[in-house]
Design an enzyme around this catalytic site. Structure first.
Site, PDB file in Angstrom:
ATOM      1  CG  ASP A 181      34.906  30.769  45.269  1.00 37.39           C
ATOM      2  OD1 ASP A 181      35.407  31.653  44.290  1.00 37.39           O
ATOM      3  OD2 ASP A 181      35.135  30.635  46.011  1.00 37.39           O
ATOM      4  CG  HIS A 206      34.038  36.913  35.515  1.00 34.10           C
ATOM      5  ND1 HIS A 206      34.230  35.498  36.541  1.00 34.10           N
ATOM      6  CD2 HIS A 206      35.122  37.572  35.839  1.00 34.10           C
ATOM      7  CE1 HIS A 206      34.999  35.569  37.639  1.00 34.10           C
ATOM      8  NE2 HIS A 206      35.744  36.858  37.295  1.00 34.10           N
ATOM      9  CG  LEU A 211      13.552  30.191  39.664  1.00 37.56           C
ATOM     10  CD1 LEU A 211      13.008  29.195  41.278  1.00 37.56           C
ATOM     11  CD2 LEU A 211      14.676  30.008  39.190  1.00 37.56           C
TER      12      LEU A 211
HETATM   13  C1  FPP Z   1      34.061  33.661  42.036  1.00 40.08           C
HETATM   14  O1  FPP Z   1      34.259  33.016  41.089  1.00 40.08           O
HETATM   15  C2  FPP Z   1      32.326  34.693  41.162  1.00 40.08           C
HETATM   16  C3  FPP Z   1      32.472  35.483  40.504  1.00 40.08           C
HETATM   17  C4  FPP Z   1      33.329  36.664  41.626  1.00 40.08           C
HETATM   18  C5  FPP Z   1      31.030  36.004  39.753  1.00 40.08           C
HETATM   19  C6  FPP Z   1      29.692  35.320  39.508  1.00 40.08           C
HETATM   20  C7  FPP Z   1      29.648  35.854  38.245  1.00 40.08           C
HETATM   21  C8  FPP Z   1      28.585  34.849  37.471  1.00 40.08           C
HETATM   22  C9  FPP Z   1      28.482  33.913  37.362  1.00 40.08           C
HETATM   23  C10 FPP Z   1      28.562  36.308  36.464  1.00 40.08           C
HETATM   24  C11 FPP Z   1      26.747  35.874  35.627  1.00 40.08           C
HETATM   25  C12 FPP Z   1      25.627  35.949  37.001  1.00 40.08           C
HETATM   26  C13 FPP Z   1      25.052  36.623  36.680  1.00 40.08           C
HETATM   27  C14 FPP Z   1      23.743  36.671  37.666  1.00 40.08           C
HETATM   28  C15 FPP Z   1      24.078  37.131  35.526  1.00 40.08           C
HETATM   29  P1  FPP Z   1      36.056  34.138  41.386  1.00 40.08           P
HETATM   30  O2  FPP Z   1      36.340  34.617  40.128  1.00 40.08           O
HETATM   31  O3  FPP Z   1      36.144  34.113  42.609  1.00 40.08           O
HETATM   32  O4  FPP Z   1      37.269  32.420  40.812  1.00 40.08           O
HETATM   33  P2  FPP Z   1      38.435  32.082  41.468  1.00 40.08           P
HETATM   34  O5  FPP Z   1      37.975  32.384  43.240  1.00 40.08           O
HETATM   35  O6  FPP Z   1      38.304  30.553  41.135  1.00 40.08           O
HETATM   36  O7  FPP Z   1      39.418  32.698  41.176  1.00 40.08           O
END
Ligand code: FPP
Length: 247
Positions: free
Chosen positions: A21, A38, A132
């Site tokens: 997050d 992201h 893994l």
């Molecule tokens: C949360 O941050 C994150 C996500 C909803 C996406 C997670 C995805 C990745 C890290 C991309 C790569 C993943 C793989 C497995 C290749 P948020 O957008 O909710 O952040 P915020 O709470 O600060 O708005």
């Protein structure tokens, strides 16, 4: 001494699950578009996967996209889906070089054909790797998974293939997307949020929970080791007393 040096190799968590997050906030703090967060999050995924693999962790489950994330603006949903499925496809080579097996759990029926085929390819081409297990939770939510399991069990009971008295924890677990995957020992959530957010709710029943203010794009090997060291300092009792555990 670094956190990595403090890890007790014999007491590694077998399975670490992570709610990644804070990508959006990481980007905002730099005056950048959310998407930059992201894509930097992908760099952290690589760092943490390689670290878990070299430490000898058996399972790493990453919450990449929740059922609720479908409600984000369409542009962000499309970009995220593309980013995740393309990243996984590009990761096949590196995963194989490091003996990492890629698994995906979630409601894949909601993904585009392209994304689904990228993911199937990643699973198929890494199937033989026995290091893994990298489990990507995509279009996943616990409530969706539990309802699905209940429906499947009810269908079996309806046609007489299963008697309700046979339903126990083991049987129920076998109907979840994580059948054959041990429950997480440690669950990490980044970015200072203290919630489970519909993630592995059945499976996390006895997991140690670790929360950090670090935003996901800044999470790296040393941060992972810090969480593991914290986990190793705790006593897991599974409802028993300390005295019972020391016998
Ligand atoms: C949360 O941050 C994150 C996500 C909803 C996406 C997670 C995805 C990745 C890290 C991309 C790569 C993943 C793989 C497995 C290749 P948020 O957008 O909710 O952040 P915020 O709470 O600060 O708005």
């Amino acid at each position: 001494m670094t956190y990595k040096e403090q890890i007790i190799k014999e007491r590694l968590p077998r399975h670490i699950a992570v709610i990644m997050d804070g990508n959006g906030r990481w980007a905002k703090a730099r005056g950048q578009e959310r998407f930059m967060g992201h894509s930097q999050g992908v760099v952290a995924v690589d760092k943490v996967t390689m670290a878990a693999s070299s430490l000898g962790v058996e399972y790493l489950t990453l919450y990449a996209f929740s059922t609720e994330n479908w409600n984000r603006p369409k542009a962000e949903v499309d970009l995220l889906m593309d980013l995740i499925s393309e990243t996984i496809k590009k990761y096949i080579d590196k995963a194989s070089k490091n003996n990492v097996r890629i698994l995906v759990i979630g409601d894949l029926a909601r993904l585009t054909d392209k994304a689904r085929s990228n993911l199937s390819e990643a699973m198929r081409l890494t199937e033989q790797n026995d290091g893994l297990k990298l489990v990507i939770a995509l279009s996943y939510s616990s409530r969706w998974e539990i309802i699905n399991a209940v429906k499947a069990i009810a269908e079996k009971a309806k046609v007489g293939e299963l008697d309700p008295s046979q339903i126990d924890e083991q049987l129920f677990s076998n109907y979840l997307t994580t059948a054959n995957i041990p429950d997480p020992d440690l669950m990490i959530r980044t970015s200072g949020e203290y919630r489970i957010s519909n993630f592995l709710m059945w499976q996390l029943s006895y997991s140690e929970l670790y929360f950090t203010d670090t935003l996901w794009p800044d999470f790296d090997e040393e941060e992972l080791c810090k969480a593991i060291v914290d986990y190793q300092r705790r006593e897991r009792r599974f409802g028993k007393t300390s005295e019972q555990m020391s016998k």
